[in-house]
Design an enzyme around this catalytic site. Sequence first.
Site, PDB file in Angstrom:
ATOM      1  NE  ARG A  46      -4.805  51.506  54.086  1.00 43.28           N
ATOM      2  CZ  ARG A  46      -5.269  52.656  54.016  1.00 43.28           C
ATOM      3  NH1 ARG A  46      -5.705  53.504  54.751  1.00 43.28           N
ATOM      4  NH2 ARG A  46      -5.429  52.895  52.729  1.00 43.28           N
ATOM      5  CE  LYS A 137     -10.380  52.450  31.640  1.00 45.11           C
ATOM      6  NZ  LYS A 137     -11.562  51.979  32.418  1.00 45.11           N
ATOM      7  CG  HIS A 167      -6.284  46.839  28.694  1.00 44.07           C
ATOM      8  ND1 HIS A 167      -7.354  47.827  29.522  1.00 44.07           N
ATOM      9  CD2 HIS A 167      -6.950  45.865  28.397  1.00 44.07           C
ATOM     10  CE1 HIS A 167      -8.456  47.046  29.410  1.00 44.07           C
ATOM     11  NE2 HIS A 167      -8.208  45.862  28.737  1.00 44.07           N
ATOM     12  CE  LYS A 171      -8.330  44.978  24.623  1.00 43.29           C
ATOM     13  NZ  LYS A 171      -8.495  43.486  25.432  1.00 43.29           N
ATOM     14  CD  GLU A 205     -16.930  44.848  29.007  1.00 51.78           C
ATOM     15  OE1 GLU A 205     -16.130  44.003  29.438  1.00 51.78           O
ATOM     16  OE2 GLU A 205     -17.156  45.786  29.318  1.00 51.78           O
ATOM     17  CG  HIS A 229     -10.768  50.835  26.861  1.00 52.80           C
ATOM     18  ND1 HIS A 229      -9.677  51.366  27.442  1.00 52.80           N
ATOM     19  CD2 HIS A 229     -11.340  49.980  27.864  1.00 52.80           C
ATOM     20  CE1 HIS A 229      -9.511  50.744  28.867  1.00 52.80           C
ATOM     21  NE2 HIS A 229     -10.377  50.179  28.811  1.00 52.80           N
ATOM     22  CE  LYS A 318     -18.757  46.750  32.472  1.00 55.19           C
ATOM     23  NZ  LYS A 318     -17.443  45.931  32.186  1.00 55.19           N
TER      24      LYS A 318
HETATM   25  C1  BG6 Z   1     -11.651  47.979  31.632  1.00 57.98           C
HETATM   26  C2  BG6 Z   1     -13.236  48.417  32.060  1.00 57.98           C
HETATM   27  O1  BG6 Z   1     -11.057  49.257  31.242  1.00 57.98           O
HETATM   28  O2  BG6 Z   1     -11.895  47.437  30.560  1.00 57.98           O
HETATM   29  C3  BG6 Z   1     -13.980  47.034  32.358  1.00 57.98           C
HETATM   30  O3  BG6 Z   1     -12.790  48.946  33.484  1.00 57.98           O
HETATM   31  C4  BG6 Z   1     -13.905  46.344  31.214  1.00 57.98           C
HETATM   32  O4  BG6 Z   1     -15.227  47.587  32.886  1.00 57.98           O
HETATM   33  C5  BG6 Z   1     -12.651  46.119  30.568  1.00 57.98           C
HETATM   34  O5  BG6 Z   1     -14.641  45.030  31.295  1.00 57.98           O
HETATM   35  C6  BG6 Z   1     -12.822  45.388  29.205  1.00 57.98           C
HETATM   36  O6  BG6 Z   1     -11.432  45.084  28.841  1.00 57.98           O
HETATM   37  P1  BG6 Z   1     -11.190  43.550  27.905  1.00 57.98           P
HETATM   38  O7  BG6 Z   1      -9.404  43.886  27.727  1.00 57.98           O
HETATM   39  O8  BG6 Z   1     -11.416  42.504  28.709  1.00 57.98           O
HETATM   40  O9  BG6 Z   1     -12.016  44.116  26.808  1.00 57.98           O
END
Ligand code: BG6
Length: 448
Positions: A46, A137, A167, A171, A205, A229, A318
Site C-alpha cells: 500500500r 498460519k 513448512h 522438511k 529452539e 508443526h 524458545k
Molecule cells: C514457525 C514459527 O512456524 O516455525 C517460529 O512461527 C519458529 O516461531 C519456526 O521459529 C521454526 O521453523 P524452523 O524451520 O526454523 O524449525
Amino acid sequence: MKKVPTLLIIIGITGDLSQRKLLPAIEQIAVAGELPDDFRVIGVSRKKEVTIDDVLPKDKPFSYLREHSEIFHMDPTEEKDYQKLAAHLSSLEKKFGQPTQRIFYLSVPPQVSQSIIGFLGTSGIAALPQTKLLLEKPFGVDLASAKELVVNIEKYFAADQVYRIDHYLAKETAQNIIVFRENNSLFKKTWNKDFIESIEINASEFIGIEGRKTFYEQTGALRDLVQSHLLQLAALTLMDTPRAGMLHEVPKHRLAALRHLVLPPHQEVGTFAKRGQYLGYAEEVENPGSTVETFVSLTLYSTDPQWVGVPITLTTGKSLSRKNTEIRVRYKKDQGYEANELVLQLQPDDGVQLFIWAKKPGYSHLVSSHSLRFDFKEFYSFFPEAYEQVLFSGLNSDHTLFASSEEVLETWRILDPIQKAWGLSTDDMVFYKPGSEVKDVLALSAKA
Ligand code: BG6
C-alpha cells in the site's frame, strides 16, 4: 510435467516470512530451472514508495526475481482496489497468451487475511478456476475462530483451491517418515504399541522471539508450534501409510491419525501439559506480567488400537540451549533386556540414528549403548529448503504437503481444553533461564 504460466501475488511482501523464506525459495526454484517460462511475482504494497529493490533480501543478487517481479500499489483492505488488481492481472495474462494460474500468497495477520479472503471472493477473483490461495498460519487461535475462518474461506474457495502451509510437512525428514516406515521391514513390523514404549517429538529452539513481539504475545508456543508443526509430525508418525503410488492420500491418513489423538482422560491439565516462559521475555515484549508461554511439553494418547497406551509427548521451547528437532521412538525392553531407541532427526541436520547395545570389549560382559547414524548431507548435495518444496508443490497443484481444513480443526479440537484451562489460572507457569536444557525446564515444572 507441464509447467503452467503463473502469476504469484504476494500479499504481505514486506513481511518477515516473505523476505526470509518465500522470496529466496522462488529464486532457488528458478535457479533449479523448475519455474514456468511465464512467471511473474506481483508484490502488493500500500506504500507508494516501496520498490522491488526494497523487498528483495540484500544477501544475494536475486537476479531472477529482479527481472520477474514488480510491486503493485493497492490497499488490500479496500474492496474497490481489487477491481484494479483484477484488471492488472488480466493484462499480464494476455501477455502470457495461455491459461495462467493466479496464486495468492497471504502472509498477513489473521484479522487482515479474513477481509482479504472476503474481497477476493466478492471481486469475483476467487471464483475463477485458475485462482489458488496459499495461506500462512495462524489458522485461527482456537477451535471457534478456526471454524469461522474455514467457513469464510469455503464461502468463496473450493477445497482444492486452498493450500495451507505447514513448512514442517515439507522438511526432508518429515517426508522421509513415510519412506522410512514403508521400506524398512524391521521398523514396519514393529511400528505399533506391542513394540514401542513411547514417542517424543521435540522441537527446541535456540532463538527467542526475534522481535516478533505482537505476533508472539497473541500466539505463544502452544499455538505457534504445537498446533501446527508438532501435531503434524505426530500424525505422520502414527498414521497408516498410504499404498504405493498413493501419496496424494497422505492428508487423509494424517487426518485419521489426528482424529484418534486425545488428552489423557480424567486428569488435570497441569499433570500432562507443562508450560514455561524464559526470563526476560516479559521485558522484551514490554508487557510486565505477560502470561504467554514460550515452552510447552504435552503428553497425548491415541485411541487407535495400534497405539493404545503409548504416550506421545510433544515438547517445544524458545531460548533453549540449542536448535534440535527430532522424533524419538523408544522401543520396549524385552524380558528385562535393554531397549533400542530410534531418532528421526529433522534439525540441525536431517538424518536417522539408531541406538543399539553392544558388548564392551574386555574380560567382563558389560554392555553399552552405541549409535548408528545416517546423515543425508553426507550423501546428497541437492537439498532444497522446505519452503521451496512447499512452493513447488503449490505451483504443481499437489496437496500432499499442505494441511486440510479438517486437519486444522482437529488440531484445535485436541488443544482447546488446554487453552481453556490455561486461561483460568497461570499458577503452573515456570520461569527458566535462557539457554536452559529441556530437562531443566521440566525439572522446574515437576517442582512447581
Ligand atoms: C514457525 C514459527 O512456524 O516455525 C517460529 O512461527 C519458529 O516461531 C519456526 O521459529 C521454526 O521453523 P524452523 O524451520 O526454523 O524449525
